[in-house]
Write an enzyme that holds these catalytic residues in place. Structure first.
Site, PDB file in Angstrom:
ATOM      1  CB  CYS A   1      -0.908   0.005   1.218  1.00 43.12           C
ATOM      2  SG  CYS A   1      -2.017   1.444   1.289  1.00 43.12           S
TER       3      CYS A   1
ATOM      4  CB  CYS B   1      -1.468   4.054   7.984  1.00 39.66           C
ATOM      5  SG  CYS B   1      -2.686   4.561   6.730  1.00 39.66           S
TER       6      CYS B   1
ATOM      7  CB  CYS C   1      -0.657   0.152   8.191  1.00 39.97           C
ATOM      8  SG  CYS C   1      -1.292  -1.139   7.099  1.00 39.97           S
TER       9      CYS C   1
ATOM     10  CB  CYS D   1     -14.871  -8.236   6.648  1.00 36.11           C
ATOM     11  SG  CYS D   1     -16.196  -8.032   7.852  1.00 36.11           S
TER      12      CYS D   1
ATOM     13  CB  CYS E   1     -18.165  -6.060   5.520  1.00 39.43           C
ATOM     14  SG  CYS E   1     -17.393  -4.498   6.010  1.00 39.43           S
TER      15      CYS E   1
ATOM     16  CB  CYS F   1     -18.270  -0.987   9.047  1.00 42.20           C
ATOM     17  SG  CYS F   1     -17.145  -1.754  10.242  1.00 42.20           S
TER      18      CYS F   1
ATOM     19  NE  ARG G   1     -19.330  -4.823  13.106  1.00 45.47           N
ATOM     20  CZ  ARG G   1     -20.296  -5.740  13.043  1.00 45.47           C
ATOM     21  NH1 ARG G   1     -20.093  -6.931  13.610  1.00 45.47           N
ATOM     22  NH2 ARG G   1     -21.429  -5.503  12.425  1.00 45.47           N
TER      23      ARG G   1
END
Length: 323
Positions: free
Chosen positions: A56, A60, A63, A100, A132, A192, A264
């Protein structure tokens, strides 16, 4: 406390007062709200699968899938549809009612990969699961295509407060996050949206994030509360473990502010005992994420067998999807 009222006009001062209640009083208040809106014995079991891993371009700081960090994670191309559907089928047989699919993209591109994801959504929805996706930023047209394919929910977390956001991410803005959430909601897809604690933020930052979530035009149907899963090689790889009581405070406050939402208990469970997780369920968490390989994307997570044993000990049962 008007526990039966849905409010979208919470003030920062009100949220701060709730968050800083004596812990046992806060848990009691949240448990009371939880029992008014949900069956306290039911927990939705969700399976999260990384359908495209690593590489990616975002920065972040938490991450392990960011290409710029040396984390030792194997980059994997988009999975084949049949393999994804087979895993979804096993997840359903294992008690999951939501499936998901996550792709480590900055944003969705209108290309063959997106077309393949649309096909995956349609196939998995055909199994009777809530489907999801979390694929990065979306345009409104892309959200509409996902809806037409059968997507039930879209995950796009805020991560932190707008005031702290640029300390952990610089490759996109907070407004980018909010715009994608708006596109999802406008397309008629369930939202979400939650965040992460343990990024170096203050309690004030956590309260600010809860304020943003609870004053949206409609509360997110699903609010994941994540403890930082530390990945070596990332800028936050050496952060201290999040205090469990802070997780409980976040969950309890979210439950009071957004009574109808599924709260969650997400990343960080691997470092929690059954006792600690039990307090989270008492405070209003009613969903967990699992995976047949004992992973949550690229970090360790309890496996399905461990979760079944824990739920049996605590007297919890899997939430069954209504037809």
């Amino acid at each position: 406390m008007q526990t039966a009222t849905i409010r979208n006009d919470w003030t920062l001062d009100e949220i701060e007062t709730i968050y800083n209640l004596p812990l046992m009083q806060l848990i009691y208040d949240a448990a009371t709200v939880h029992r008014e809106w949900h069956d306290p014995e039911r927990v939705q079991v969700c399976t999260l699968l990384s359908i495209k891993t690593g590489g990616c371009p975002e920065d972040c700081a938490y991450c392990g899938q960011a290409a710029r960090y040396q984390t030792g994670i194997n980059v994997k191309a988009l999975m084949k549809k049949d393999d994804v559907v087979a895993i979804a089928r096993r997840a359903r047989e294992g008690g999951s009612s939501r499936f998901c699919m996550a792709a480590a993209w900055r944003e969705v591109k209108n290309n063959r990969d997106f077309d393949r994801v649309l096909e995956m959504v349609t196939e998995v929805a055909g199994l009777g699961l809530e489907v999801c996706c979390t694929l990065g930023m979306l345009t409104e047209t892309q959200a509409e295509k996902l809806k037409a394919a059968g997507l039930y929910a879209y995950n796009h977390n805020l991560d932190s407060s707008s005031e702290y956001y640029d300390q952990i991410i610089t490759t996109r803005t907070y407004d980018d996050r909010l715009n994608t959430v708006d596109h999802v909601r406008n397309a008629g897809i369930s939202v979400c949206c939650g965040g992460i604690i343990g990024l170096g933020e203050t309690r004030e930052n956590r309260i600010q994030m809860l304020h943003t979530l609870s004053t949206m035009p409609e509360h997110p149907e699903s609010v994941p509360v994540n403890a930082l899963a530390r990945v070596q090689g990332t800028p936050l790889g050496d952060m201290k473990k999040v205090d469990t009581w802070e997780m409980v405070r976040m969950i309890a406050t979210a439950r009071i502010l957004m009574p109808k939402a599924m709260v969650r208990l997400s990343a960080g469970r691997m470092e929690m005992s059954e006792y600690e997780q039990a307090f989270c369920f008492m405070a209003g968490a009613n969903s967990i994420f699992t995976n047949e390989n004992g992973e949550l994307l690229v970090t360790p997570n309890p496996g399905m067998g461990q979760d079944r044993e824990m739920m049996e000990v605590l007297g919890l049962k899997a939430l069954v999807k209504e037809d």
